[in-house]
Write a protein that holds these residues in place. Structure first.
Motif, PDB file in Angstrom:
ATOM      1  N   ARG A 114      45.061  34.202  52.241  1.00 41.78           N
ATOM      2  CA  ARG A 114      44.133  35.279  52.596  1.00 41.78           C
ATOM      3  C   ARG A 114      44.699  36.103  53.734  1.00 41.78           C
ATOM      4  NH1 ARG A 114      38.378  34.517  51.077  1.00 41.78           N
ATOM      5  NH2 ARG A 114      38.344  32.837  49.573  1.00 41.78           N
ATOM      6  N   SER A 115      44.561  37.417  53.612  1.00 43.67           N
ATOM      7  CA  SER A 115      45.075  38.346  54.611  1.00 43.67           C
ATOM      8  C   SER A 115      43.934  39.036  55.360  1.00 43.67           C
ATOM      9  CB  SER A 115      45.973  39.384  53.934  1.00 43.67           C
ATOM     10  OG  SER A 115      46.307  40.415  54.813  1.00 43.67           O
ATOM     11  N   HIS A 116      43.098  39.748  54.621  1.00 39.50           N
ATOM     12  CA  HIS A 116      41.996  40.476  55.241  1.00 39.50           C
ATOM     13  C   HIS A 116      40.930  40.805  54.188  1.00 39.50           C
ATOM     14  CE1 HIS A 116      44.722  43.639  53.784  1.00 39.50           C
ATOM     15  NE2 HIS A 116      43.673  44.438  53.741  1.00 39.50           N
ATOM     16  N   VAL A 117      39.811  41.325  54.651  1.00 41.78           N
ATOM     17  CA  VAL A 117      38.684  41.644  53.784  1.00 41.78           C
ATOM     18  C   VAL A 117      38.286  43.096  54.004  1.00 41.78           C
ATOM     19  CG1 VAL A 117      36.240  41.167  53.333  1.00 41.78           C
ATOM     20  CG2 VAL A 117      37.814  39.279  53.793  1.00 41.78           C
ATOM     21  N   VAL A 118      37.974  43.790  52.916  1.00 41.92           N
ATOM     22  CA  VAL A 118      37.392  45.125  52.989  1.00 41.92           C
ATOM     23  C   VAL A 118      35.919  44.954  52.609  1.00 41.92           C
ATOM     24  CG1 VAL A 118      37.411  47.476  52.101  1.00 41.92           C
ATOM     25  CG2 VAL A 118      39.577  46.249  52.422  1.00 41.92           C
ATOM     26  N   ALA A 119      35.064  45.036  53.617  1.00 45.91           N
ATOM     27  CA  ALA A 119      33.637  44.805  53.407  1.00 45.91           C
ATOM     28  C   ALA A 119      33.030  45.851  52.467  1.00 45.91           C
ATOM     29  CB  ALA A 119      32.911  44.834  54.746  1.00 45.91           C
ATOM     30  N   ASN A 120      32.141  45.395  51.613  1.00 44.39           N
ATOM     31  CA  ASN A 120      31.354  46.252  50.717  1.00 44.39           C
ATOM     32  C   ASN A 120      32.190  47.085  49.743  1.00 44.39           C
ATOM     33  OD1 ASN A 120      28.858  45.450  51.955  1.00 44.39           O
ATOM     34  ND2 ASN A 120      29.430  46.755  53.669  1.00 44.39           N
ATOM     35  N   PHE A 121      33.416  46.694  49.481  1.00 45.97           N
ATOM     36  CA  PHE A 121      34.282  47.482  48.607  1.00 45.97           C
ATOM     37  C   PHE A 121      33.646  47.711  47.240  1.00 45.97           C
ATOM     38  CE2 PHE A 121      37.438  48.014  45.285  1.00 45.97           C
ATOM     39  CZ  PHE A 121      38.197  49.042  45.786  1.00 45.97           C
ATOM     40  N   PHE A 122      33.144  46.665  46.619  1.00 45.88           N
ATOM     41  CA  PHE A 122      32.620  46.793  45.263  1.00 45.88           C
ATOM     42  C   PHE A 122      31.303  47.553  45.236  1.00 45.88           C
ATOM     43  CE2 PHE A 122      35.650  43.339  44.923  1.00 45.88           C
ATOM     44  CZ  PHE A 122      36.367  43.740  43.810  1.00 45.88           C
ATOM     45  N   THR A 123      30.456  47.338  46.223  1.00 47.22           N
ATOM     46  CA  THR A 123      29.178  48.059  46.241  1.00 47.22           C
ATOM     47  C   THR A 123      29.381  49.526  46.599  1.00 47.22           C
ATOM     48  OG1 THR A 123      28.799  47.238  48.487  1.00 47.22           O
ATOM     49  CG2 THR A 123      27.747  46.040  46.694  1.00 47.22           C
ATOM     50  N   ASP A 124      30.412  49.838  47.375  1.00 44.44           N
ATOM     51  CA  ASP A 124      30.671  51.229  47.770  1.00 44.44           C
ATOM     52  C   ASP A 124      31.458  52.024  46.720  1.00 44.44           C
ATOM     53  OD1 ASP A 124      29.389  50.725  50.155  1.00 44.44           O
ATOM     54  OD2 ASP A 124      31.228  50.598  51.351  1.00 44.44           O
ATOM     55  N   ASN A 125      32.235  51.351  45.870  1.00 38.22           N
ATOM     56  CA  ASN A 125      33.157  52.058  44.984  1.00 38.22           C
ATOM     57  C   ASN A 125      32.856  51.953  43.496  1.00 38.22           C
ATOM     58  OD1 ASN A 125      35.427  53.185  46.755  1.00 38.22           O
ATOM     59  ND2 ASN A 125      35.167  51.110  47.531  1.00 38.22           N
ATOM     60  N   TYR A 126      31.930  51.110  43.112  1.00 36.46           N
ATOM     61  CA  TYR A 126      31.607  50.955  41.695  1.00 36.46           C
ATOM     62  C   TYR A 126      30.188  51.445  41.441  1.00 36.46           C
ATOM     63  CZ  TYR A 126      35.925  48.471  40.831  1.00 36.46           C
ATOM     64  OH  TYR A 126      37.244  48.163  40.686  1.00 36.46           O
ATOM     65  N   ALA A 133      31.847  34.884  37.372  1.00 37.27           N
ATOM     66  CA  ALA A 133      31.399  33.491  37.461  1.00 37.27           C
ATOM     67  C   ALA A 133      29.999  33.402  38.051  1.00 37.27           C
ATOM     68  CB  ALA A 133      32.391  32.657  38.268  1.00 37.27           C
ATOM     69  N   GLY A 134      29.143  34.374  37.699  1.00 32.89           N
ATOM     70  CA  GLY A 134      27.772  34.374  38.161  1.00 32.89           C
ATOM     71  C   GLY A 134      27.565  34.821  39.597  1.00 32.89           C
ATOM     72  N   VAL A 135      28.640  35.265  40.245  1.00 34.88           N
ATOM     73  CA  VAL A 135      28.575  35.701  41.637  1.00 34.88           C
ATOM     74  C   VAL A 135      28.748  37.212  41.686  1.00 34.88           C
ATOM     75  CG1 VAL A 135      29.749  35.551  43.887  1.00 34.88           C
ATOM     76  CG2 VAL A 135      29.540  33.511  42.453  1.00 34.88           C
ATOM     77  N   GLN A 136      27.858  37.906  42.409  1.00 32.60           N
ATOM     78  CA  GLN A 136      28.040  39.344  42.572  1.00 32.60           C
ATOM     79  C   GLN A 136      29.150  39.583  43.586  1.00 32.60           C
ATOM     80  OE1 GLN A 136      24.654  41.803  43.581  1.00 32.60           O
ATOM     81  NE2 GLN A 136      25.923  43.615  43.754  1.00 32.60           N
ATOM     82  N   LEU A 137      30.126  40.392  43.202  1.00 32.53           N
ATOM     83  CA  LEU A 137      31.234  40.714  44.093  1.00 32.53           C
ATOM     84  C   LEU A 137      30.812  41.869  44.994  1.00 32.53           C
ATOM     85  CD1 LEU A 137      34.181  40.519  41.544  1.00 32.53           C
ATOM     86  CD2 LEU A 137      33.195  38.693  42.937  1.00 32.53           C
ATOM     87  N   VAL A 138      31.008  41.691  46.279  1.00 33.72           N
ATOM     88  CA  VAL A 138      30.652  42.697  47.265  1.00 33.72           C
ATOM     89  C   VAL A 138      31.899  43.124  48.025  1.00 33.72           C
ATOM     90  CG1 VAL A 138      29.293  43.176  49.347  1.00 33.72           C
ATOM     91  CG2 VAL A 138      28.298  41.804  47.496  1.00 33.72           C
ATOM     92  N   ASP A 139      32.582  42.158  48.638  1.00 27.75           N
ATOM     93  CA  ASP A 139      33.759  42.437  49.466  1.00 27.75           C
ATOM     94  C   ASP A 139      35.050  42.276  48.670  1.00 27.75           C
ATOM     95  OD1 ASP A 139      31.976  42.669  51.591  1.00 27.75           O
ATOM     96  OD2 ASP A 139      32.246  40.583  52.205  1.00 27.75           O
ATOM     97  N   MET A 140      36.061  43.054  49.056  1.00 28.93           N
ATOM     98  CA  MET A 140      37.407  42.906  48.492  1.00 28.93           C
ATOM     99  C   MET A 140      38.191  41.979  49.433  1.00 28.93           C
ATOM    100  SD  MET A 140      39.787  44.028  46.204  1.00 28.93           S
ATOM    101  CE  MET A 140      39.515  45.708  45.697  1.00 28.93           C
ATOM    102  N   VAL A 141      38.735  40.923  48.878  1.00 32.59           N
ATOM    103  CA  VAL A 141      39.556  39.976  49.631  1.00 32.59           C
ATOM    104  C   VAL A 141      41.014  40.290  49.316  1.00 32.59           C
ATOM    105  CG1 VAL A 141      40.153  37.544  49.950  1.00 32.59           C
ATOM    106  CG2 VAL A 141      37.782  38.205  49.497  1.00 32.59           C
ATOM    107  N   TYR A 142      41.819  40.480  50.336  1.00 32.61           N
ATOM    108  CA  TYR A 142      43.245  40.691  50.137  1.00 32.61           C
ATOM    109  C   TYR A 142      43.982  39.385  50.405  1.00 32.61           C
ATOM    110  CZ  TYR A 142      43.125  45.657  49.315  1.00 32.61           C
ATOM    111  OH  TYR A 142      42.909  46.891  48.744  1.00 32.61           O
ATOM    112  N   LEU A 143      44.890  39.081  49.491  1.00 30.84           N
ATOM    113  CA  LEU A 143      45.757  37.915  49.639  1.00 30.84           C
ATOM    114  C   LEU A 143      47.192  38.396  49.582  1.00 30.84           C
ATOM    115  CD1 LEU A 143      43.306  36.998  47.336  1.00 30.84           C
ATOM    116  CD2 LEU A 143      44.082  34.851  48.303  1.00 30.84           C
TER     117      LEU A 143
END
Length: 147
Positions: A114-126, A133-143
């Motif tokens: 893991r490197s860093h996280v971009v908060a709210n990426f999915f809610t802001d851009n989609y 897997a039944g989980v709502q994606l909100v943040d973008m995790v960078y690896l």
């Protein structure tokens, strides 16, 4: 298993691209500037799009395996191919993905940390909620991993 660079008609692989990024206008943001590869093993099994993010960083923008062949090592083979192909031109391979219990562990098994996280990426851009897997994606995790 044959790795093929796709230089034209990248959109002809849209069904596969949409498995990893389910909104076409998001794919349009990187598809033309990225290098696209497929694995052909008696038919296309996996695809990957990578982009130059400068300063020695290559980014996986899209990596998807046909659902019939998931779990058979195609995505791992693609990552290994990308690392081998670009090891003299880049020092880091990174990927941004949803904080999913399926995706993040896969990349960690492939040597990413893991490197860093971009908060709210999915809610802001989609334009719709994204679930994996039944989980709502909100943040973008960078690896990242060294090449």
């Amino acid at each position: 298993m044959k790795f093929i660079e796709i230089k034209e008609n990248k959109k002809s692989y849209l069904d596969l691209l949409l498995l990893a990024d389910e909104q076409e206008d998001m794919i349009d943001r990187y598809l033309d500037r990225g290098k696209m590869y497929v694995i052909n093993d008696d038919g296309v099994k996996c695809e990957c799009v990578v982009t130059d993010e400068e300063n020695g960083v290559l980014e996986i923008k899209n990596l998807a395996t046909n659902p019939k062949y998931q779990g058979e090592g195609y995505a791992k083979a693609m990552i290994d191919f990308i690392c081998q192909k670009y090891r003299h031109n880049y020092s880091i391979l990174q990927v941004g993905t949803g904080d999913s219990p399926l995706t993040v562990p896969f990349y960690e098994k492939c040597g990413f940390i893991r490197s860093h996280v971009v908060a709210n990426f999915f809610t802001d851009n989609y334009d719709h909620p994204i679930y994996e897997a039944g989980v709502q994606l909100v943040d973008m995790v960078y690896l990242r991993r060294e090449i």
